[in-house]
Motif scaffolding. Sequence first.
Motif, PDB file in Angstrom:
ATOM      1  N   ASN A 152       0.822  -1.207   0.000  1.00 50.53           N
ATOM      2  CA  ASN A 152       0.000   0.000   0.000  1.00 50.53           C
ATOM      3  C   ASN A 152       0.860   1.263   0.000  1.00 50.53           C
ATOM      4  O   ASN A 152       0.590   2.226   0.723  1.00 50.53           O
ATOM      5  CB  ASN A 152      -0.965   0.007   1.187  1.00 50.53           C
ATOM      6  CG  ASN A 152      -2.041  -1.062   1.074  1.00 50.53           C
ATOM      7  OD1 ASN A 152      -2.450  -1.426  -0.024  1.00 50.53           O
ATOM      8  ND2 ASN A 152      -2.483  -1.573   2.210  1.00 50.53           N
ATOM      9  N   GLY A 153       1.921   1.228  -0.791  1.00 50.98           N
ATOM     10  CA  GLY A 153       2.784   2.390  -0.948  1.00 50.98           C
ATOM     11  C   GLY A 153       3.805   2.587   0.140  1.00 50.98           C
ATOM     12  O   GLY A 153       4.588   3.540   0.089  1.00 50.98           O
ATOM     13  N   GLN A 154       3.864   1.697   1.134  1.00 53.80           N
ATOM     14  CA  GLN A 154       4.809   1.796   2.245  1.00 53.80           C
ATOM     15  C   GLN A 154       5.814   0.653   2.171  1.00 53.80           C
ATOM     16  O   GLN A 154       5.533  -0.403   1.601  1.00 53.80           O
ATOM     17  CB  GLN A 154       4.065   1.742   3.587  1.00 53.80           C
ATOM     18  CG  GLN A 154       3.045   2.853   3.781  1.00 53.80           C
ATOM     19  CD  GLN A 154       3.695   4.222   3.851  1.00 53.80           C
ATOM     20  OE1 GLN A 154       4.727   4.396   4.505  1.00 53.80           O
ATOM     21  NE2 GLN A 154       3.101   5.198   3.174  1.00 53.80           N
ATOM     22  N   PRO A 155       7.029   0.858   2.744  1.00 53.70           N
ATOM     23  CA  PRO A 155       8.029  -0.214   2.721  1.00 53.70           C
ATOM     24  C   PRO A 155       7.476  -1.510   3.300  1.00 53.70           C
ATOM     25  O   PRO A 155       6.770  -1.504   4.314  1.00 53.70           O
ATOM     26  CB  PRO A 155       9.165   0.347   3.583  1.00 53.70           C
ATOM     27  CG  PRO A 155       9.021   1.834   3.455  1.00 53.70           C
ATOM     28  CD  PRO A 155       7.543   2.087   3.375  1.00 53.70           C
ATOM     29  N   ALA A 156       7.780  -2.613   2.658  1.00 54.32           N
ATOM     30  CA  ALA A 156       7.229  -3.909   3.060  1.00 54.32           C
ATOM     31  C   ALA A 156       7.926  -4.437   4.308  1.00 54.32           C
ATOM     32  O   ALA A 156       9.156  -4.557   4.346  1.00 54.32           O
ATOM     33  CB  ALA A 156       7.369  -4.915   1.916  1.00 54.32           C
ATOM     34  N   THR A 157       7.131  -4.737   5.328  1.00 47.79           N
ATOM     35  CA  THR A 157       7.614  -5.374   6.556  1.00 47.79           C
ATOM     36  C   THR A 157       6.626  -6.470   6.937  1.00 47.79           C
ATOM     37  O   THR A 157       5.455  -6.422   6.538  1.00 47.79           O
ATOM     38  CB  THR A 157       7.718  -4.381   7.725  1.00 47.79           C
ATOM     39  OG1 THR A 157       6.401  -3.914   8.045  1.00 47.79           O
ATOM     40  CG2 THR A 157       8.610  -3.195   7.362  1.00 47.79           C
ATOM     41  N   PRO A 158       7.043  -7.470   7.725  1.00 45.36           N
ATOM     42  CA  PRO A 158       6.104  -8.513   8.153  1.00 45.36           C
ATOM     43  C   PRO A 158       4.908  -7.937   8.911  1.00 45.36           C
ATOM     44  O   PRO A 158       3.769  -8.368   8.695  1.00 45.36           O
ATOM     45  CB  PRO A 158       6.963  -9.405   9.048  1.00 45.36           C
ATOM     46  CG  PRO A 158       8.361  -9.212   8.558  1.00 45.36           C
ATOM     47  CD  PRO A 158       8.426  -7.768   8.146  1.00 45.36           C
ATOM     48  N   ALA A 159       5.153  -6.952   9.801  1.00 47.12           N
ATOM     49  CA  ALA A 159       4.068  -6.368  10.583  1.00 47.12           C
ATOM     50  C   ALA A 159       3.072  -5.645   9.681  1.00 47.12           C
ATOM     51  O   ALA A 159       1.855  -5.719   9.892  1.00 47.12           O
ATOM     52  CB  ALA A 159       4.639  -5.405  11.628  1.00 47.12           C
ATOM     53  N   ARG A 160       3.579  -4.936   8.668  1.00 48.41           N
ATOM     54  CA  ARG A 160       2.689  -4.193   7.767  1.00 48.41           C
ATOM     55  C   ARG A 160       1.843  -5.161   6.927  1.00 48.41           C
ATOM     56  O   ARG A 160       0.655  -4.915   6.692  1.00 48.41           O
ATOM     57  CB  ARG A 160       3.509  -3.266   6.879  1.00 48.41           C
ATOM     58  CG  ARG A 160       2.682  -2.332   6.029  1.00 48.41           C
ATOM     59  CD  ARG A 160       3.515  -1.176   5.510  1.00 48.41           C
ATOM     60  NE  ARG A 160       3.697  -0.162   6.549  1.00 48.41           N
ATOM     61  CZ  ARG A 160       4.871   0.401   6.850  1.00 48.41           C
ATOM     62  NH1 ARG A 160       5.959   0.038   6.201  1.00 48.41           N
ATOM     63  NH2 ARG A 160       4.951   1.312   7.799  1.00 48.41           N
ATOM     64  N   LEU A 161       2.443  -6.275   6.496  1.00 48.09           N
ATOM     65  CA  LEU A 161       1.674  -7.262   5.738  1.00 48.09           C
ATOM     66  C   LEU A 161       0.596  -7.888   6.609  1.00 48.09           C
ATOM     67  O   LEU A 161      -0.558  -8.028   6.176  1.00 48.09           O
ATOM     68  CB  LEU A 161       2.611  -8.343   5.198  1.00 48.09           C
ATOM     69  CG  LEU A 161       1.926  -9.495   4.443  1.00 48.09           C
ATOM     70  CD1 LEU A 161       1.139  -8.981   3.246  1.00 48.09           C
ATOM     71  CD2 LEU A 161       2.948 -10.533   4.002  1.00 48.09           C
ATOM     72  N   LYS A 162       0.943  -8.252   7.841  1.00 45.98           N
ATOM     73  CA  LYS A 162      -0.030  -8.870   8.742  1.00 45.98           C
ATOM     74  C   LYS A 162      -1.183  -7.918   9.035  1.00 45.98           C
ATOM     75  O   LYS A 162      -2.356  -8.329   9.039  1.00 45.98           O
ATOM     76  CB  LYS A 162       0.658  -9.282  10.053  1.00 45.98           C
ATOM     77  CG  LYS A 162      -0.251 -10.017  11.024  1.00 45.98           C
ATOM     78  CD  LYS A 162       0.515 -10.470  12.260  1.00 45.98           C
ATOM     79  CE  LYS A 162      -0.392 -11.213  13.225  1.00 45.98           C
ATOM     80  NZ  LYS A 162       0.350 -11.672  14.440  1.00 45.98           N
ATOM     81  N   ALA A 163      -0.867  -6.640   9.276  1.00 50.41           N
ATOM     82  CA  ALA A 163      -1.913  -5.663   9.561  1.00 50.41           C
ATOM     83  C   ALA A 163      -2.826  -5.464   8.356  1.00 50.41           C
ATOM     84  O   ALA A 163      -4.051  -5.352   8.494  1.00 50.41           O
ATOM     85  CB  ALA A 163      -1.280  -4.342   9.976  1.00 50.41           C
ATOM     86  N   ALA A 164      -2.250  -5.416   7.167  1.00 54.57           N
ATOM     87  CA  ALA A 164      -3.049  -5.223   5.956  1.00 54.57           C
ATOM     88  C   ALA A 164      -3.966  -6.419   5.713  1.00 54.57           C
ATOM     89  O   ALA A 164      -5.126  -6.261   5.320  1.00 54.57           O
ATOM     90  CB  ALA A 164      -2.130  -4.997   4.764  1.00 54.57           C
ATOM     91  N   GLU A 165      -3.467  -7.617   5.958  1.00 56.57           N
ATOM     92  CA  GLU A 165      -4.302  -8.807   5.789  1.00 56.57           C
ATOM     93  C   GLU A 165      -5.449  -8.803   6.794  1.00 56.57           C
ATOM     94  O   GLU A 165      -6.580  -9.172   6.461  1.00 56.57           O
ATOM     95  CB  GLU A 165      -3.449 -10.067   5.957  1.00 56.57           C
ATOM     96  CG  GLU A 165      -2.497 -10.339   4.802  1.00 56.57           C
ATOM     97  CD  GLU A 165      -1.647 -11.567   5.021  1.00 56.57           C
ATOM     98  OE1 GLU A 165      -1.509 -12.358   4.078  1.00 56.57           O
ATOM     99  OE2 GLU A 165      -1.121 -11.739   6.150  1.00 56.57           O
TER     100      GLU A 165
END
Length: 413
Positions: A152-165
């Motif tokens: 979503n336009g932000q650097p990819a991190t495990p936490a960001r992927l988990k939150a988006a899911e």
Amino acid sequence: MVRKALLSLLSLGAMGLALASPAQDLFDQATFLIGFYYNGPAKVPHFRELRRQYQPELDRLCASEGNRCGFEKARKVIERIVRDIGDPFTTLITQEELINDQRYGAGLGPAAPRIGVWVRESARGLVISEAFPGEPAYQAGLRRGDLITQINGQPATPARLKAAEAEGRPIALSYSRQGSPRSVTLTPRVAQATMQPRLELHGDIAYLRVYHLYSSEEFSPAQLIHDAARRAEQAGARGMVIDLRDALTGYDSEALLAAAAFTGGGGFIYDRRFQGQDETHTVEDGKLKVRHESGDEEELSELKQPYLARLPVVVLVNRNTFNSTEMLAYFLQKAGRARVVGEPTAGALGMSGSAEGPLINGEFIAVSSLRMRNLDGSPFPLRVTPDFIIEEDLEALAAGRDVVLERALELLR
């Protein structure tokens, strides 16, 4: 691993719990379960000494709240105890994790929506280590080795992927494949039967991916592994790779049954803390039996269609191969039935136990109450040490090379 949730709360009165605050009650219950049942490699004192050692920390956290101090304060202390023990098997288990275990045992995927990838974090983003067939990412064309750079336009991190899911809304991914930039928008969804053992045939080499060893009366990864071995040999395969990298745990009995597809038999001993309670588990002709220390013996389960494969086997493991899947690799290696390639495993091989509880906050705690021993009485090692130690190279994977799998193929050829 054995995770069998108790059907009712342990009697608070029987454990002598003081009803001072929710935090105190939870702390007392958890320290009892750890101090009373623990039988792992760490030096853990009796539960009364464990309470005395960590009570000051709970008192400090609850100082301003008195008997209104909530579960979360005790949870922080329990997490500290778990960290201090340093045993990878002894851990808090959330209700979500327990539900997922039950779903895995039914042959399903986890309960929360997801795009269907396992990822490993690198300096440049998230390298996909697995894209599950049938799930959104795989259907959109993402594969192992793709590098996710933005979410979503932000650097990819495990936490960001988990939150988006967890949000369940469409996710915009920027990723690259061997340096070629790509983008896709994926909508997370709940996985169905996407984490069952998967067999692929590549010429005369069979590739078997195993994600976990949870089972139920209706679903058995061990039976699917026997079926895969049969299909591989019938198709003319002259070697098999069993990929256990990043594999979750499951049931120890299922690991033993699965290994029998290549060994024909075997067993282990549950060395319990209390005298007279040891158990010897063996498998022969697809039948799993247990002999109690009293001498009584019973049959626990039986595979519908056992098979004994003769083809050479190489097993792939890494630092995330955990507990029961470590056992599968160990059984095959110790029997001389497979060579193991990759990284030393997670370190939860030499122990097992139960998910004790429920705790009064609705969670559970896994306790290393069982030491694992071979049939000759010798202890299991704490982890599997590969015959060929090769560290995973995420940069190579992102460039299109799986160096661990390449070594396995060399051994089979």
